[in-house]
Design an enzyme around this catalytic site. Sequence first.
Site, PDB file in Angstrom:
ATOM      1  N   TYR A 105      34.259  37.138  44.376  1.00 26.67           N
ATOM      2  CA  TYR A 105      34.244  38.224  45.355  1.00 26.67           C
ATOM      3  C   TYR A 105      33.833  39.500  44.638  1.00 26.67           C
ATOM      4  CZ  TYR A 105      35.948  41.661  48.789  1.00 26.67           C
ATOM      5  OH  TYR A 105      36.067  42.695  49.689  1.00 26.67           O
ATOM      6  N   ASP A 157      31.607  41.923  36.625  1.00 28.66           N
ATOM      7  CA  ASP A 157      32.470  42.590  37.593  1.00 28.66           C
ATOM      8  C   ASP A 157      33.909  42.439  37.107  1.00 28.66           C
ATOM      9  OD1 ASP A 157      33.903  43.604  39.664  1.00 28.66           O
ATOM     10  OD2 ASP A 157      33.039  42.307  41.215  1.00 28.66           O
ATOM     11  N   LYS A 163      40.673  48.722  40.481  1.00 31.69           N
ATOM     12  CA  LYS A 163      42.089  48.324  40.445  1.00 31.69           C
ATOM     13  C   LYS A 163      42.888  49.029  39.333  1.00 31.69           C
ATOM     14  CE  LYS A 163      41.385  44.353  43.363  1.00 31.69           C
ATOM     15  NZ  LYS A 163      40.164  43.579  43.439  1.00 31.69           N
TER      16      LYS A 163
HETATM   17  C1  LIG Z   1      38.946  43.777  44.373  1.00 32.25           C
HETATM   18  C2  LIG Z   1      37.595  43.424  43.866  1.00 32.25           C
HETATM   19  C3  LIG Z   1      36.434  44.081  44.287  1.00 32.25           C
HETATM   20  C4  LIG Z   1      36.449  45.090  45.400  1.00 32.25           C
HETATM   21  O1  LIG Z   1      37.176  46.221  45.095  1.00 32.25           O
HETATM   22  P1  LIG Z   1      37.682  47.160  46.308  1.00 32.25           P
HETATM   23  O2  LIG Z   1      38.305  48.319  45.601  1.00 32.25           O
HETATM   24  O3  LIG Z   1      38.622  46.338  47.105  1.00 32.25           O
HETATM   25  O4  LIG Z   1      36.475  47.533  47.086  1.00 32.25           O
HETATM   26  C5  LIG Z   1      35.245  43.776  43.680  1.00 32.25           C
HETATM   27  N1  LIG Z   1      35.181  42.857  42.708  1.00 32.25           N
HETATM   28  C6  LIG Z   1      36.269  42.195  42.273  1.00 32.25           C
HETATM   29  C7  LIG Z   1      36.136  41.206  41.178  1.00 32.25           C
HETATM   30  C8  LIG Z   1      37.511  42.441  42.860  1.00 32.25           C
HETATM   31  O5  LIG Z   1      38.574  41.733  42.468  1.00 32.25           O
END
Ligand SMILES: *Cc1c(COP(=O)(O)O)cnc(C)c1O
Length: 437
Positions: free
Chosen positions: A146, A244, A273
């Site tokens: 994701y 990511d 995060k």
């Molecule tokens: C949570 C997450 C996102 C999206 O971040 P948001 O702050 O919710 O938009 C993108 N990539 C990864 C790997 C994530 O865990």
Amino acid sequence: MDIAKDGNAAWFERAKRVAPGGVNSPVRAFNGVGGTPLVVQGGEGARVRAADGRLLTDYCCSWGAMILGHANPEIVAAISEQAAKGTTFGIVTESEVVFAERLCSLVPGMEKVRAVNSGTEAVMSAVRLARGVTGRDLVVKFDGCYHGHSDSMLVKSGSGVLTAGISGAASSAGVPADFARLTVSLPYNDITAAQTFFASNGKAVAAVIVEPAAGNMGLVPPKPGFLAELRSLTQAAGALLICDEVIDGFRFGLSTYSALVAQVEPDLVTLGKVIGGGLPLAAVGGRAVFMDRFAPDGPVYQAGTLAGNPLAVAAGLKTLEMLERDNPYRAMADVCAALADGVNGSARQRGVPVRAARFGGVFTLFCSADPVTDLATAQRCDTRLYARIFHGLYDRGIYIAPSQFECNFVSAAHTADDAERFVAAFDGTLASLRRQA
Ligand SMILES: *Cc1c(COP(=O)(O)O)cnc(C)c1O
């Protein structure tokens, strides 16, 4: 009727009237486990207080953002102090410079960084930059990973998309097929599939984006050599590698998973995060040759009214400072290991097909007899069993992700006692499942 749960339900009834599905993000709904979603009034340390007053030990921790626990007094003080000095100016502020310097000093290969408000924005910006730098359109991602909800990334996506069971070329209505066509999704952890794809299409690829340790189909660490192979394939093809690290970054130590664990250096890194200390803050960074292609110096447009705003930066900086000073990583891993070992022992003894996958302070209770190594094996999990375990724990005062396909997080506020209580609650849950069966 349970009075406690009734108070929660009253709030959720109100929520449903004014918010789609009653939530501001689908992952908060209980569609994967059934029942009424938890509504909280607040939290402290490892605990959240439900709308009805019930205290729950929280392993969601805002999907990992609250690595130091809820309402940590030092973070609260840093935020209050900054709030009194102003919360946003739309002008360069001193603290965002310090924040960028900090990230660049901690992440190898990160020479410049741009702050944004969410992981979604960080990834969207990184992908646009990769396309702008290479002049190519194709982006490669991996099934079950994701990367936020921008159009290009909603293809075979993980997290809430996976929970909802949405399928098709794009993982969402509203994403034009013409966009989805430009995103190719390959099986995670499959080196041969990546090699085969690159052999015929490598020169068309702008970027490969990967969660170094996948966290959005449940926790799925990379196989040895997988990330290194992605590095060499992209390098040979003139494509960018984007790691990511929104979930992984600063989660396992004071840098990225790619630097600390995989020892692979991507061209671009996205963070979110943990680095926001519980406020909306994320970042994209990498080599200056690429980052300087962003506007105003380069042709790749990217902007934000609240980007790098001082309030979020204050929380982020204080979090990084405390992680460095207190180094809670070892303790979090120990608590998580005790929890996972206890869970696995209990499941084995009772003959229930559940295994806790764990790395550092992160875990997923996979309801499967077989190891989960990619999306295909994740989808073999028994989601009905997961739902029953979720509710068993919930009734015993423990909140885990309301979906099989997510990670759970141990924060610096969780203790060995919490791990013990978790294992006891888990064992009690399995015992009651047997009685019901
Ligand atoms: C949570 C997450 C996102 C999206 O971040 P948001 O702050 O919710 O938009 C993108 N990539 C990864 C790997 C994530 O865990």
